[in-house]
Design a protein around this motif. Structure first.
Motif, PDB file in Angstrom:
ATOM      1  N   VAL A 251       4.165 -34.069 -55.928  1.00 23.81           N
ATOM      2  CA  VAL A 251       3.198 -33.426 -56.534  1.00 23.81           C
ATOM      3  C   VAL A 251       2.585 -34.426 -57.711  1.00 23.81           C
ATOM      4  O   VAL A 251       3.439 -34.882 -58.357  1.00 23.81           O
ATOM      5  CB  VAL A 251       3.100 -32.234 -56.907  1.00 23.81           C
ATOM      6  N   ARG A 252       1.349 -34.326 -58.029  1.00 24.64           N
ATOM      7  CA  ARG A 252       0.896 -34.902 -59.364  1.00 24.64           C
ATOM      8  C   ARG A 252       1.402 -34.219 -60.645  1.00 24.64           C
ATOM      9  O   ARG A 252       1.749 -33.055 -60.326  1.00 24.64           O
ATOM     10  CB  ARG A 252      -0.367 -35.011 -59.189  1.00 24.64           C
ATOM     11  N   SER A 253       1.234 -34.725 -61.640  1.00 26.22           N
ATOM     12  CA  SER A 253       1.553 -34.262 -62.941  1.00 26.22           C
ATOM     13  C   SER A 253       1.171 -32.978 -63.387  1.00 26.22           C
ATOM     14  O   SER A 253       1.888 -31.842 -63.746  1.00 26.22           O
ATOM     15  CB  SER A 253       1.356 -35.203 -64.108  1.00 26.22           C
ATOM     16  N   LEU A 254      -0.333 -32.639 -63.165  1.00 25.56           N
ATOM     17  CA  LEU A 254      -0.782 -31.315 -63.352  1.00 25.56           C
ATOM     18  C   LEU A 254      -0.539 -30.234 -62.577  1.00 25.56           C
ATOM     19  O   LEU A 254      -0.111 -29.086 -62.966  1.00 25.56           O
ATOM     20  CB  LEU A 254      -2.241 -31.273 -63.569  1.00 25.56           C
ATOM     21  N   GLU A 255      -0.200 -30.550 -61.312  1.00 21.13           N
ATOM     22  CA  GLU A 255       0.304 -29.512 -60.312  1.00 21.13           C
ATOM     23  C   GLU A 255       1.887 -29.311 -60.821  1.00 21.13           C
ATOM     24  O   GLU A 255       2.220 -27.887 -60.613  1.00 21.13           O
ATOM     25  CB  GLU A 255       0.212 -30.068 -58.923  1.00 21.13           C
ATOM     26  N   TRP A 256       2.471 -30.237 -61.027  1.00 22.56           N
ATOM     27  CA  TRP A 256       3.757 -29.856 -61.418  1.00 22.56           C
ATOM     28  C   TRP A 256       3.775 -29.177 -62.607  1.00 22.56           C
ATOM     29  O   TRP A 256       4.617 -28.096 -62.814  1.00 22.56           O
ATOM     30  CB  TRP A 256       4.416 -31.313 -61.722  1.00 22.56           C
ATOM     31  N   CYS A 257       2.818 -29.253 -63.803  1.00 20.40           N
ATOM     32  CA  CYS A 257       2.847 -28.278 -64.918  1.00 20.40           C
ATOM     33  C   CYS A 257       2.385 -26.953 -64.496  1.00 20.40           C
ATOM     34  O   CYS A 257       3.005 -25.890 -64.877  1.00 20.40           O
ATOM     35  CB  CYS A 257       2.045 -29.003 -65.807  1.00 20.40           C
ATOM     36  N   ARG A 258       1.576 -26.960 -63.511  1.00 13.08           N
ATOM     37  CA  ARG A 258       1.150 -25.473 -62.937  1.00 13.08           C
ATOM     38  C   ARG A 258       2.149 -24.951 -62.475  1.00 13.08           C
ATOM     39  O   ARG A 258       2.385 -23.445 -62.708  1.00 13.08           O
ATOM     40  CB  ARG A 258      -0.032 -25.635 -61.942  1.00 13.08           C
ATOM     41  N   ARG A 259       3.049 -25.359 -61.595  1.00 15.82           N
ATOM     42  CA  ARG A 259       4.016 -24.709 -60.983  1.00 15.82           C
ATOM     43  C   ARG A 259       5.082 -24.202 -61.879  1.00 15.82           C
ATOM     44  O   ARG A 259       5.864 -23.161 -61.562  1.00 15.82           O
ATOM     45  CB  ARG A 259       4.848 -25.662 -59.991  1.00 15.82           C
ATOM     46  N   ILE A 260       5.341 -24.835 -62.998  1.00 17.81           N
ATOM     47  CA  ILE A 260       6.467 -24.490 -64.049  1.00 17.81           C
ATOM     48  C   ILE A 260       5.830 -23.752 -65.055  1.00 17.81           C
ATOM     49  O   ILE A 260       6.791 -22.959 -65.861  1.00 17.81           O
ATOM     50  CB  ILE A 260       7.255 -25.583 -64.603  1.00 17.81           C
ATOM     51  N   GLY A 261       4.598 -23.298 -65.093  1.00 15.02           N
ATOM     52  CA  GLY A 261       3.792 -22.544 -66.074  1.00 15.02           C
ATOM     53  C   GLY A 261       3.711 -23.305 -67.238  1.00 15.02           C
ATOM     54  O   GLY A 261       3.370 -22.726 -68.454  1.00 15.02           O
ATOM     55  N   PHE A 262       3.817 -24.551 -67.365  1.00 17.20           N
ATOM     56  CA  PHE A 262       3.492 -25.404 -68.420  1.00 17.20           C
ATOM     57  C   PHE A 262       1.778 -25.334 -68.611  1.00 17.20           C
ATOM     58  O   PHE A 262       1.225 -26.496 -68.474  1.00 17.20           O
ATOM     59  CB  PHE A 262       4.095 -26.481 -68.471  1.00 17.20           C
ATOM     60  N   VAL A 263       0.990 -24.469 -68.703  1.00 19.43           N
ATOM     61  CA  VAL A 263      -0.259 -24.123 -68.913  1.00 19.43           C
ATOM     62  C   VAL A 263      -0.714 -23.270 -69.929  1.00 19.43           C
ATOM     63  O   VAL A 263      -0.142 -22.385 -69.993  1.00 19.43           O
ATOM     64  CB  VAL A 263      -1.007 -24.117 -67.408  1.00 19.43           C
ATOM     65  N   GLY A 264      -1.808 -23.627 -70.556  1.00 24.76           N
ATOM     66  CA  GLY A 264      -2.368 -22.595 -71.437  1.00 24.76           C
ATOM     67  C   GLY A 264      -3.266 -22.956 -72.604  1.00 24.76           C
ATOM     68  O   GLY A 264      -2.990 -24.302 -72.941  1.00 24.76           O
ATOM     69  N   SER A 265      -3.823 -22.155 -73.439  1.00 26.74           N
ATOM     70  CA  SER A 265      -4.530 -22.696 -74.230  1.00 26.74           C
ATOM     71  C   SER A 265      -3.855 -23.316 -75.707  1.00 26.74           C
ATOM     72  O   SER A 265      -4.371 -23.438 -76.660  1.00 26.74           O
ATOM     73  CB  SER A 265      -5.509 -21.476 -74.759  1.00 26.74           C
ATOM     74  N   ASP A 266      -2.642 -22.947 -75.514  1.00 18.49           N
ATOM     75  CA  ASP A 266      -1.763 -23.277 -76.619  1.00 18.49           C
ATOM     76  C   ASP A 266      -0.803 -24.614 -76.085  1.00 18.49           C
ATOM     77  O   ASP A 266      -0.121 -25.014 -77.030  1.00 18.49           O
ATOM     78  CB  ASP A 266      -0.447 -22.235 -76.716  1.00 18.49           C
ATOM     79  N   ILE A 267      -1.643 -25.486 -75.345  1.00 18.22           N
ATOM     80  CA  ILE A 267      -0.966 -26.585 -74.930  1.00 18.22           C
ATOM     81  C   ILE A 267      -2.143 -27.714 -74.846  1.00 18.22           C
ATOM     82  O   ILE A 267      -3.187 -27.454 -74.352  1.00 18.22           O
ATOM     83  CB  ILE A 267      -0.383 -26.572 -73.540  1.00 18.22           C
ATOM     84  N   TRP A 268      -2.154 -28.848 -75.506  1.00 16.40           N
ATOM     85  CA  TRP A 268      -3.078 -29.943 -75.214  1.00 16.40           C
ATOM     86  C   TRP A 268      -2.049 -31.194 -74.799  1.00 16.40           C
ATOM     87  O   TRP A 268      -0.836 -31.363 -75.171  1.00 16.40           O
ATOM     88  CB  TRP A 268      -3.906 -30.193 -76.602  1.00 16.40           C
ATOM     89  N   LEU A 269      -2.777 -32.082 -74.299  1.00 15.61           N
ATOM     90  CA  LEU A 269      -2.205 -33.291 -73.560  1.00 15.61           C
ATOM     91  C   LEU A 269      -2.896 -34.367 -74.197  1.00 15.61           C
ATOM     92  O   LEU A 269      -3.879 -34.580 -74.672  1.00 15.61           O
ATOM     93  CB  LEU A 269      -2.407 -33.214 -71.975  1.00 15.61           C
ATOM     94  N   ALA A 270      -2.087 -35.490 -74.148  1.00 13.84           N
ATOM     95  CA  ALA A 270      -2.466 -36.771 -74.605  1.00 13.84           C
ATOM     96  C   ALA A 270      -2.804 -37.743 -73.511  1.00 13.84           C
ATOM     97  O   ALA A 270      -2.046 -37.789 -72.475  1.00 13.84           O
ATOM     98  CB  ALA A 270      -1.231 -37.478 -75.437  1.00 13.84           C
ATOM     99  N   HIS A 271      -3.820 -38.114 -73.689  1.00 11.66           N
ATOM    100  CA  HIS A 271      -4.387 -39.187 -72.501  1.00 11.66           C
ATOM    101  C   HIS A 271      -5.344 -38.767 -71.490  1.00 11.66           C
ATOM    102  O   HIS A 271      -6.480 -38.649 -71.618  1.00 11.66           O
ATOM    103  CB  HIS A 271      -3.604 -40.110 -72.206  1.00 11.66           C
ATOM    104  N   GLY A 272      -4.559 -38.246 -70.493  1.00 16.35           N
ATOM    105  CA  GLY A 272      -5.215 -37.461 -69.505  1.00 16.35           C
ATOM    106  C   GLY A 272      -6.282 -38.076 -68.537  1.00 16.35           C
ATOM    107  O   GLY A 272      -7.187 -37.892 -67.970  1.00 16.35           O
ATOM    108  N   ARG A 273      -6.020 -39.583 -68.644  1.00 15.74           N
ATOM    109  CA  ARG A 273      -7.401 -40.346 -68.283  1.00 15.74           C
ATOM    110  C   ARG A 273      -6.993 -40.634 -66.642  1.00 15.74           C
ATOM    111  O   ARG A 273      -7.924 -41.064 -66.092  1.00 15.74           O
ATOM    112  CB  ARG A 273      -7.221 -41.744 -68.868  1.00 15.74           C
ATOM    113  N   GLU A 274      -5.927 -40.345 -66.155  1.00 16.22           N
ATOM    114  CA  GLU A 274      -5.673 -40.160 -64.540  1.00 16.22           C
ATOM    115  C   GLU A 274      -6.125 -38.813 -63.968  1.00 16.22           C
ATOM    116  O   GLU A 274      -6.070 -38.747 -62.838  1.00 16.22           O
ATOM    117  CB  GLU A 274      -4.351 -40.677 -64.460  1.00 16.22           C
ATOM    118  N   THR A 275      -6.846 -37.957 -64.954  1.00 13.62           N
ATOM    119  CA  THR A 275      -6.941 -36.589 -64.218  1.00 13.62           C
ATOM    120  C   THR A 275      -8.099 -36.794 -63.312  1.00 13.62           C
ATOM    121  O   THR A 275      -9.016 -37.545 -63.306  1.00 13.62           O
ATOM    122  CB  THR A 275      -7.671 -35.712 -65.466  1.00 13.62           C
TER     123      THR A 275
END
Length: 453
Positions: A251-275
């Motif tokens: 899976v791609r990175s963001l889907e991996w984050c979603r699956r493990i619960g690494f999502v939320g307003s207390d998280i911000w990402l560096a770069h994100g250019r491949e989104t």
């Protein structure tokens, strides 16, 4: 008794407040570390006066992504990223990073903070993930020491790399920690340095370097500790690693984050250019922001972040200078200018471009909101006394002075500012850092760089 300062008769005050006010021939009254009032003909009383005639005043810029330790690994043509992919560059540059020691971290941090301060930045996040036998666990401690010396508002993002090279990471063995080591040090740093109160000068963020160089357990334990401590999280994501993530996890990175619960307003990402556009909803629904770093995007010839599309989708955006190994400087005014020009380059294809003033707000209010600091990024009563001024009475600005709000990004005012104030204290004025011996720090830093690297 708290010291009072009156910034008197500024030609313009660009507030970046919710009403987007630009006030002309106005004053700013400061009491201690916060703004008491903004307006015309304010009573000075016993306040110290700063004559701001001929000056434009702006909120302090907030840098949401950096790597201070890389300041002594720049202008290094032996590793030129323009000729390498991101993964190739990481493989090469880490071989240099393993030589860094705690003295390098201290002096590199003072160099970056000086650059940031001189160009209007009053608060910076630094993602410190370089832990070697020579640094020990003292990287953030040396950065805190530098921040106190410079009078700088500092957010230390304690990074780590925990996936061994033999399991597929780009990390040399000397830079690989265990998750337990990382967590123990995070707890130590939280106890020593984290001040959660408004107007805090030092805070801690938990920040595994990136999924391709950390174990899943590192991210899971980061979520647990960060949320129990009430602190933010940060990582690199969607900056060139997605193909590796698909090969490794399917899976791609963001889907991996979603699956493990690494999502939320207390998280911000560096770069994100491949989104991808189809991934925008995941970020927007979780109010998970991106720190856009234009310099490494240009250096690597990679995708340009779709800021209009992301903002329309509801994704928070801020600006970061990124580490010196992919920028070679720490100039937030230059970052603001680059970010604006990059968006204009694709504006017709994307059907629009943020205005120069909107880009300024990403670097002020946008950055403050992203790191959970609503007291920063605006010039208004009750907000932090973090600001900078430029001298508008310069011949090169003739014909451009009618729009102070757009001037920084549109015109490209990227040289040193006239004054920088942090937490109610003037830390830079008339080309001089106050309270530090700049020549001594330069000499000592060069000696350390020569000895170690």
């Amino acid at each position: 008794m708290r010291e009072r300062i009156l910034i008197r008769n500024a030609d313009a005050v660009v507030t970046c407040d919710p009403a987007d006010r630009v006030l002309y021939n106005s004053d700013i009254l400061i009491c201690g570390n916060r703004i008491e009032a903004v307006g015309s003909n304010l009573a000075a009383g016993d306040a110290q006066i700063i004559d701001a005639a001929g000056k434009y005043v702006y909120p302090g810029l907030v840098n949401t992504h950096h790597h201070f330790f890389q300041a002594f690994v720049r202008n290094l043509m032996t590793i030129d990223r323009s000729e390498l992919t991101l993964m190739q560059w990481l493989d090469d540059i880490y071989k240099v990073f393993v030589r860094i020691d705690r003295d390098v971290i201290f002096y590199a941090s003072t160099a970056c903070m000086a650059d940031l301060i001189k160009h209007g930045c009053t608060c910076s996040v630094d993602h410190q993930y370089c832990y070697t036998p020579a640094t020990g666990k003292q990287g953030v401690d040396r950065q805190m020491e530098a921040a106190r010396l410079m009078g700088f508002r500092f957010v230390a993002a304690r990074g780590t790399n925990t996936l061994p090279r033999w399991k597929g990471s780009t990390i040399p063995d000397e830079m690989c920690e265990t998750t337990a080591e990382y967590l123990d040090d995070c707890q130590r740093l939280l106890a020593l340095y984290h001040d959660p109160e408004p107007f805090s000068m030092r805070q801690i963020v938990l920040a595994p370097c990136q999924p391709i160089n950390c174990t899943e357990d590192t991210f899971l334990e980061t979520i647990r500790l960060a949320r129990s401590a009430g602190v933010h999280m940060h990582t690199h994501l969607c900056e060139g690693e997605n193909s590796s993530m698909v090969r490794r996890f399917g899976v791609r990175s963001l889907e991996w984050c979603r699956r493990i619960g690494f999502v939320g307003s207390d998280i911000w990402l560096a770069h994100g250019r491949e989104t991808l556009p189809e991934e925008y909803a995941l970020l927007a629904e979780n109010h998970m922001g991106i720190s856009h770093c234009p310099a490494p995007t240009m250096l690597g010839g990679s995708e340009i972040l779709d800021i209009p599309g992301m903002r329309k989708a509801g994704i928070p955006i801020s600006l970061g200078v990124d580490g010196c190994a992919t920028n070679d400087g720490s100039n937030m005014l230059d970052t603001l200018r680059l970010a604006y020009l990059m968006q204009t380059f694709l504006s017709k294809k994307r059907g629009g471009c943020p205005s120069p003033y909107e880009m300024l707000k990403l670097a002020t209010v946008g950055g403050a909101e992203m790191i959970g600091r609503p007291e920063l990024g605006q010039l208004a009563a009750g907000k932090a006394a973090d600001l900078f001024m430029i001298d508008a009475q310069r011949l090169e600005y003739a014909g451009a002075l009618h729009d102070p709000a757009s001037m920084l990004a549109k015109l490209g005012v990227t040289g040193p500012v006239w004054l920088t104030m942090i937490n109610g204290r003037v830390v830079y004025r008339d080309d001089h850092l106050t309270g530090v011996d700049e020549a001594k720090l330069l000499q000592e830093g060069e000696q350390v760089c020569t000895r170690v690297l």
